[in-house]
Design an enzyme around this catalytic site. Structure first.
Site, PDB file in Angstrom:
ATOM      1  CG  ASP A 111      70.648 -21.820   2.199  1.00 33.56           C
ATOM      2  OD1 ASP A 111      71.697 -21.157   2.301  1.00 33.56           O
ATOM      3  OD2 ASP A 111      70.136 -22.425   3.166  1.00 33.56           O
ATOM      4  CG  ASP A 128      73.472 -20.031   8.900  1.00 39.09           C
ATOM      5  OD1 ASP A 128      72.324 -19.589   8.736  1.00 39.09           O
ATOM      6  OD2 ASP A 128      74.012 -20.831   8.119  1.00 39.09           O
TER       7      ASP A 128
END
Ligand code: GLA
Length: 736
Positions: A554, A484
């Protein structure tokens, strides 16, 4: 070596790269200026008729050294321009000498044709598996006065509608140069008005890769990122389109930059309506010191040409990125159906909670459990511990290894989340190495999500992180890693660089990340790596070289995902696009959609689940068990079949797309309608790409269709009732 792919006609000074579908033609114009002639559909033979029309134009000066007033770089379509020498359009290069002068005048020096494709040291790029599947032309340009050389690389593949381009600068002067700008490519298109439209993929966090099409007109248009990474805000991809081109018709040129940092795509419509496109590392905040005898290699650009609309261009990129950019053990592997605990627990989990989720996952048939953020340091929310890659004993009382063992005992694979490029002020790493944090000395750096970037350009920083990650990977069996990156770059400065080198920091950061990823993926080849940056903030062709899949967004709302996944598919293959079924009301939008709709949308990508499985009703469990079985059957088709966009969610209330097996033996049609109406129109969709004379059976109803009737006549959408409805139809060739 396939000599036929590239020819050089010495007499006429013409370079012609050609395969069965495309041609790329250049010419050595007077005074050795390398002119662009053509890129597009294959031309069998070019007989040197379309030369630069000489015309004396006011305020467009002459090519230095040439007295002819009708010969000007200001209007000449060139392969690679420089600042200076009276070309006032966007330059592809600006190279400064020690005396401060920053003009160069690039002229042809030499050429070379070789089999295969060179590897770009330290950078991701398309590759060849067999030497004879591609040939590379290198044209070397040299400054008219000084020993500054630019090697322009052009690779053409036998069987792909693609030209791969990059540039290397070589400093053979005896002074230090400063590269102020160096693009990966330039494309000057003379046919004024041919490509009138440009398609880009802008967006935002939780709204990545929205499709944006606009008209080009006089002046300069830039699509770029200045955020240090590819960004959610503007993907590193554009397409030039004929005015009437659409998904199936018209000419399209797709342009992919294989890079994960600051990028720019600059388009200029000049004084006589010619179009110049310059693509590469963004010159914003960039400079690079090039000492004598040193070289600088730019990232690569992939150019795809389509004579049949956007879908064909996408298909070219899907195959190329899957087959010649992605690498490793999972390149063609069926990707596991995972459950990720992020939206299920966020930071609030224990061994017991995870075990309960894993128990459910095993019962449902899920294949992998991924432990997301919060397992390390003392991280209970997002304001601490980045950089401390050791387990959080206070949270996982039985330990991280116990989690992995539990998951494996249940016959699931185990995945783990890392954010390797970051540091929290509240961390052991910061206590020990405050200087690792990227910042300008004496200034408080800007926070974002309470975290900061590590200066990944520094070797000792990378080594520290690599060592910490290896300590985990060597003691715990890990099958998957989510990599990430949750903020944009700021305070761009490296204490390891001299003051005049600070313009190198952002690019060195990316090179450092590439090196770390190369080291780790090479050392742990069995691990499946997934890229992520607050969802899809670093979804780019460069990352795919290291990690074959990426978290698309997301935003897990099925309806917003229609646009995100549709937009993403323009440039990227389905095998790279991960999509999860999450809880309702959706955490990002508050929308409630059915489990079927969420499943159908996520099944159009690499399927996963991201919700608390322990909260499911029996009916939901049955439905998920069923979804998993269906997806396991469809998986090769979805992940590796040909993807065709049929109806765009950006244009109305309905969406449709299709997966067709390479051998046309099966297809999966996806249909969605967003909002209901009491008096709905009849929505219909025509399929594409099925074999005309095959018979296909709808696997749910047993109804038989000929390929030609599906292609020509198509089907109605179901008579949906209610908002947010979807349907999948799986067609299989009869007799299969
Ligand atoms: C990013 C990712 C999410 C999740 C969180 C954890 O936002 O995109 O999927 O991993 O970080 O902090």
């Amino acid at each position: 070596m396939n000599h036929n792919l590239i020819t050089f006609d010495q007499e006429q000074g013409i370079f012609h790269l050609k395969n069965n579908e495309i041609s790329y033609i250049m010419k050595l114009e007077d005074e050795g200026v390398l002119a662009h002639i053509y890129f597009g559909k294959k031309v069998n033979q070019y007989h040197d008729h379309k030369n630069y029309p000489r015309r004396d134009r006011g305020f467009s000066g002459n090519v230095p050294g040439q007295e002819e007033r009708a010969y000007s770089k200001d209007t000449l379509p060139q392969e690679f321009s420089s600042h200076g020498s009276m070309d006032y359009r966007i330059p592809a290069s600006i190279i400064q000498r020690q005396n401060g002068a920053n003009l160069t005048d690039l002229r042809y020096h030499s050429y070379d044709i070789s089999a295969g494709k060179p590897v770009l040291a330290g950078l991701p790029s398309a590759y060849v598996v067999e030497e004879n599947e591609a040939s590379t032309l290198t044209i070397t340009l040299k400054d008219r006065f000084e020993e500054i050389y630019l090697d322009l690389f052009y690779t053409i593949y036998n069987e792909r509608n693609v030209i791969a381009r990059s540039v290397k600068v070589r400093n053979l002067t005896n002074q230090t140069l400063s590269i102020e700008k160096i693009a990966s490519m330039q494309l000057d298109l003379t046919n004024s008005g041919k490509y009138q439209d440009v398609l880009s993929l802008p967006g935002a966090h939780v709204q990545e890769r929205q499709v944006n099409r606009e008209k080009l007109s006089a002046g300069i248009k830039r699509f770029e990122s200045r955020r240090g990474a590819t960004s959610h805000h503007m993907n590193s991809f554009i397409a030039l389109m004929e005015e009437d081109a659409n998904e199936f018709n018209g000419e399209v040129i797709g342009v992919h930059l294989v890079y994960s940092g600051n990028h720019s795509f600059e388009l200029e419509v000049d004084q006589i309506n010619q179009l110049r496109l310059v693509v590469g590392i963004n010159e914003y905040n960039f400079s690079w010191e090039l000492k004598t005898q040193q070289e600088f290699q730019t990232p690569e650009v992939l150019l795809a040409y389509s004579d049949s609309g956007l879908n064909k261009m996408s298909d070219t990129f899907h195959h190329l990125l899957r087959e010649r950019v992605a690498r490793g053990a999972h390149q063609y592997a069926e990707r596991p159906i995972l459950v990720n605990n992020w939206e299920a627990t966020y930071f609030d989990f224990t061994n017991e909670k995870i075990e309960a989720i894993v128990d459910e996952a095993a019962d449902l048939g899920i294949e992998m459990f991924v432990l997301d953020d919060g397992w390390f340091g003392h991280r209970n929310n997002d304001d601490s511990s980045l950089g401390d890659w050791f387990e959080f004993e206070g949270k996982l009382a039985k330990g991280l290894k116990a989690v992995a063992d539990y998951v494996h005992a249940k016959k699931l694979k185990f995945g783990l989340w890392f954010e390797p490029e970051m540091i929290s002020i509240d961390s052991k790493l910061y206590e020990e190495h405050p200087d690792y944090l990227m910042q300008v000395p004496g200034r408080t750096p800007s926070g974002s999500r309470d975290q900061h970037l590590l200066d990944m350009g520094r070797k000792e920083v990378r080594e520290n992180i690599q060592k910490q990650m290896e300590a985990i990977l060597n003691t715990i069996e890990i099958d998957y890693i989510k990599w990430d990156m949750n903020r944009s770059m700021s305070d761009t400065y490296s204490v390891a660089l001299e003051s005049h080198q600070q313009g190198e920091t952002a690019h060195r950061y990316i090179l450092g990340v590439y090196e770390l990823m190369e080291n780790l993926t090479e050392k742990y080849p069995k691990i499946l790596w997934e890229g992520c940056s607050g969802g899809g903030g670093r979804f780019d062709a460069g990352f795919l070289y290291y990690m074959p899949q990426s978290w698309a967004s997301d935003n897990t709302d099925a309806i917003e995902r229609l646009k995100i996944q549709y937009g993403t598919s323009i440039a990227y293959p389905t095998s790279a696009i991960t999509a999860h079924v999450s809880a309702v009301p959706n955490h990002q939008t508050g929308r409630v959609t059915s489990l079927k709709t969420r499943g159908d949308v996520a099944m159009s990508g690499v399927l996963g689940y991201e919700l608390d499985l322990t909260m499911l009703s029996e009916a939901e469990k049955d439905e998920i068990t069923q979804q998993i079985k269906v997806y396991q059957d469809l998986r090769p088709l979805v992940q590796y079949g040909n993807f065709i966009r049929l109806i765009s969610p950006f244009e109305g209330n309905t969406t449709a797309w299709l997966f067709v097996a390479e051998d046309q033996s099966e297809a999966l049609l996806f249909m969605a309608r967003t909002l209901a109406s009491a008096q709905p129109v009849f929505n219909e969709v025509r399929l594409k790409g099925l074999a005309e004379d095959f018979l296909y059976e709808d696997q749910a109803t047993g109804e038989i269709y000929s390929g030609s009737e599906l292609n020509q006549i198509g089907v109605y959408f179901p008579d949906f009732y209610g908002d947010f409805q979807t349907k999948l139809i799986h067609f299989k060739k009869r007799g299969n």
